[in-house]
Design an enzyme around this catalytic site. Sequence first.
Site, short mmCIF file in Angstrom:
data_model
loop_
_atom_site.label_atom_id
_atom_site.label_comp_id
_atom_site.label_asym_id
_atom_site.label_seq_id
_atom_site.Cartn_x
_atom_site.Cartn_y
_atom_site.Cartn_z
N GLU A 104 -14.33 -8.76 12.82
CA GLU A 104 -13.39 -9.79 12.63
C GLU A 104 -13.15 -10.74 13.54
OE1 GLU A 104 -9.00 -7.91 12.21
OE2 GLU A 104 -8.82 -9.15 13.92
N THR A 148 -8.77 -13.24 10.16
CA THR A 148 -7.42 -13.04 10.22
C THR A 148 -6.53 -14.26 9.53
OG1 THR A 148 -6.98 -14.15 12.23
CG2 THR A 148 -7.65 -11.43 12.29
N ARG A 195 0.81 -6.79 4.87
CA ARG A 195 2.34 -7.20 4.80
C ARG A 195 2.44 -8.59 5.96
NH1 ARG A 195 7.07 -4.35 7.63
NH2 ARG A 195 5.83 -5.22 9.37
N GLY A 196 1.81 -8.47 6.92
CA GLY A 196 2.35 -9.51 8.11
C GLY A 196 3.32 -9.00 9.01
N ASP A 197 3.58 -9.71 9.98
CA ASP A 197 4.38 -9.10 10.94
C ASP A 197 5.74 -10.30 11.09
OD1 ASP A 197 4.10 -6.81 11.97
OD2 ASP A 197 2.54 -7.60 13.03
N HIS A 247 2.20 3.37 12.12
CA HIS A 247 2.67 1.96 12.37
C HIS A 247 4.11 2.02 13.15
CE1 HIS A 247 4.67 -1.73 10.96
NE2 HIS A 247 3.38 -2.08 10.95
N LYS A 298 -0.31 2.21 -1.38
CA LYS A 298 -1.38 0.97 -1.41
C LYS A 298 -2.85 1.37 -2.05
CE LYS A 298 -1.00 0.09 3.31
NZ LYS A 298 -1.08 -0.67 4.64
N GLN A 309 -6.13 0.21 12.69
CA GLN A 309 -5.91 -0.66 13.71
C GLN A 309 -6.73 -0.02 14.96
OE1 GLN A 309 -4.88 -2.97 15.45
NE2 GLN A 309 -2.60 -2.97 14.42
P1 FAD Z 1 2.60 -2.01 5.07
O1 FAD Z 1 1.67 -1.23 4.41
O2 FAD Z 1 3.65 -2.84 4.02
O3 FAD Z 1 3.61 -1.23 6.09
C1 FAD Z 1 4.43 -1.59 7.08
C2 FAD Z 1 5.60 -0.96 7.19
O4 FAD Z 1 6.30 -0.37 6.36
C3 FAD Z 1 4.84 0.47 7.68
O5 FAD Z 1 5.79 1.21 8.66
C4 FAD Z 1 4.83 1.56 6.30
O6 FAD Z 1 5.06 2.68 6.78
C5 FAD Z 1 6.29 0.78 5.84
N1 FAD Z 1 6.20 0.77 4.22
C6 FAD Z 1 5.12 0.40 3.72
N2 FAD Z 1 5.23 0.43 2.25
C7 FAD Z 1 6.69 0.91 2.21
C8 FAD Z 1 7.50 1.04 1.04
N3 FAD Z 1 7.21 0.71 -0.23
N4 FAD Z 1 8.86 1.58 1.35
C9 FAD Z 1 9.18 1.90 2.53
N5 FAD Z 1 8.23 1.46 3.50
C10 FAD Z 1 7.31 1.17 3.69
N6 FAD Z 1 -1.15 -9.52 10.64
C11 FAD Z 1 -1.44 -10.71 10.51
O7 FAD Z 1 -0.42 -11.30 10.56
N7 FAD Z 1 -2.58 -11.26 10.06
C12 FAD Z 1 -3.93 -10.60 9.89
O8 FAD Z 1 -4.83 -11.02 9.77
C13 FAD Z 1 -3.73 -9.12 10.22
N8 FAD Z 1 -4.71 -8.18 10.30
C14 FAD Z 1 -4.80 -7.27 10.49
C15 FAD Z 1 -6.08 -6.26 10.37
C16 FAD Z 1 -5.80 -4.91 10.51
C17 FAD Z 1 -7.10 -4.04 10.26
C18 FAD Z 1 -4.52 -4.31 10.77
C19 FAD Z 1 -4.46 -2.85 10.71
C20 FAD Z 1 -3.74 -5.07 10.80
C21 FAD Z 1 -3.57 -6.38 10.92
N9 FAD Z 1 -2.32 -7.01 10.94
C22 FAD Z 1 -2.40 -8.42 10.65
C23 FAD Z 1 -1.43 -6.60 11.06
C24 FAD Z 1 -0.31 -6.22 9.97
O9 FAD Z 1 0.20 -7.35 9.53
C25 FAD Z 1 0.90 -5.39 10.61
O10 FAD Z 1 0.69 -4.51 11.36
C26 FAD Z 1 2.08 -5.27 9.83
O11 FAD Z 1 3.50 -4.78 10.74
C27 FAD Z 1 2.06 -4.07 8.79
O12 FAD Z 1 1.21 -4.63 7.64
P2 FAD Z 1 0.58 -3.44 6.56
O13 FAD Z 1 -0.16 -4.30 5.64
O14 FAD Z 1 -0.01 -2.52 7.16
O15 FAD Z 1 1.93 -3.03 6.03
#
Ligand code: FAD
Length: 279
Positions: free
Chosen positions: A18, A48, A106-108, A149, A165, A176
């Site tokens: 990465e 990223t 999803r992003g933060d 998470h 997903k 992570q």
């Molecule tokens: P999701 O899968 O949507 O989950 C987010 C939270 O919501 C979790 O707690 C989950 O349990 C909950 N959730 C999911 N779906 C639902 C639903 N349908 N109903 C209710 N609750 C739900 N961030 C960046 O900004 N840029 C990057 O390039 C980046 N790269 C990353 C690379 C890796 C390998 C990882 C592991 C993370 C990365 N992140 C990045 C961080 C990531 O964006 C954050 O961890 C974010 O908070 C969650 O993203 P996610 O896609 O896992 O979210």
Amino acid sequence: MELSEIYQQSNKPQVSFEIFPPKNGDISKLFDELRILKRYNPALISITYGANGGTRDFSYEILRMIIDLELTPMPHFTCICATKELIEHYIVQIENMGVENILALRGDEANAKSENFCSLDFKYANELVDFINQKTTLSIGVGGYPEGHPEAESTEKDIENLKRKVDAGASAIFTQMFFENDKYYRYVERVQKAGINIPVIPGIMPVRSLAQAQKMVEMTSVKIPDELRKCLEKNPKGVGVEFGISQCQDLINNGVKGLHFFTLNHSDMVSKILDEIIK
Ligand code: FAD
């Protein structure tokens, strides 16, 4: 090559790296580092998005350079503050460039605040996965969290959400970072028990210093084991490489299909680790 093919192709774990778009826009140094890492024959270079200042235009430029280096890019993409139109435009553009894989996230909120077009067409990553699947033939990776998470209601709910997903069309899970392999092994057990049968690729962060590890921990709520913390406090030199070698060796011994290194745009520690484990 698509994610499912990559992780089926050999008995040896596939390595991937990465990187992030440099804040100062100077990609020549980044590409010097990538040329060094190329000797380890990486299956993927992930880039990223959003976090650390990446922009879409810059992302295209980096993707083009990775393709020109004859490496396989996997751009990350986050949906938290993007419209459907913007997402469609981006994914179609990258597919037209010859990109085959994407890491859909999803992003933060923290990153979203710095943007000015947050309309939240999608709330969670499973919706993004579904959309990418409808609009393109890109092969899709998603994020996974061996230590849970930070926002998850419970470990069980987090796995249920991970399954959404996968059901929407993800082909691999990239985790992570973590420093305790047992947490990863227990996570993989829970994932498999939930009927998820795609590769769970461990995320490896080589630790340069305690300060760096602490910064990452604050952002992710991952734990630093006491033993590693003490070693880093006493004499950080070489600790990260030694720890990385033993962590990766143990993962390989336990049959992982890949190792995904968070390089932070530096090749030195990753190279030292890989020189030891890939002989
Ligand atoms: P999701 O899968 O949507 O989950 C987010 C939270 O919501 C979790 O707690 C989950 O349990 C909950 N959730 C999911 N779906 C639902 C639903 N349908 N109903 C209710 N609750 C739900 N961030 C960046 O900004 N840029 C990057 O390039 C980046 N790269 C990353 C690379 C890796 C390998 C990882 C592991 C993370 C990365 N992140 C990045 C961080 C990531 O964006 C954050 O961890 C974010 O908070 C969650 O993203 P996610 O896609 O896992 O979210």
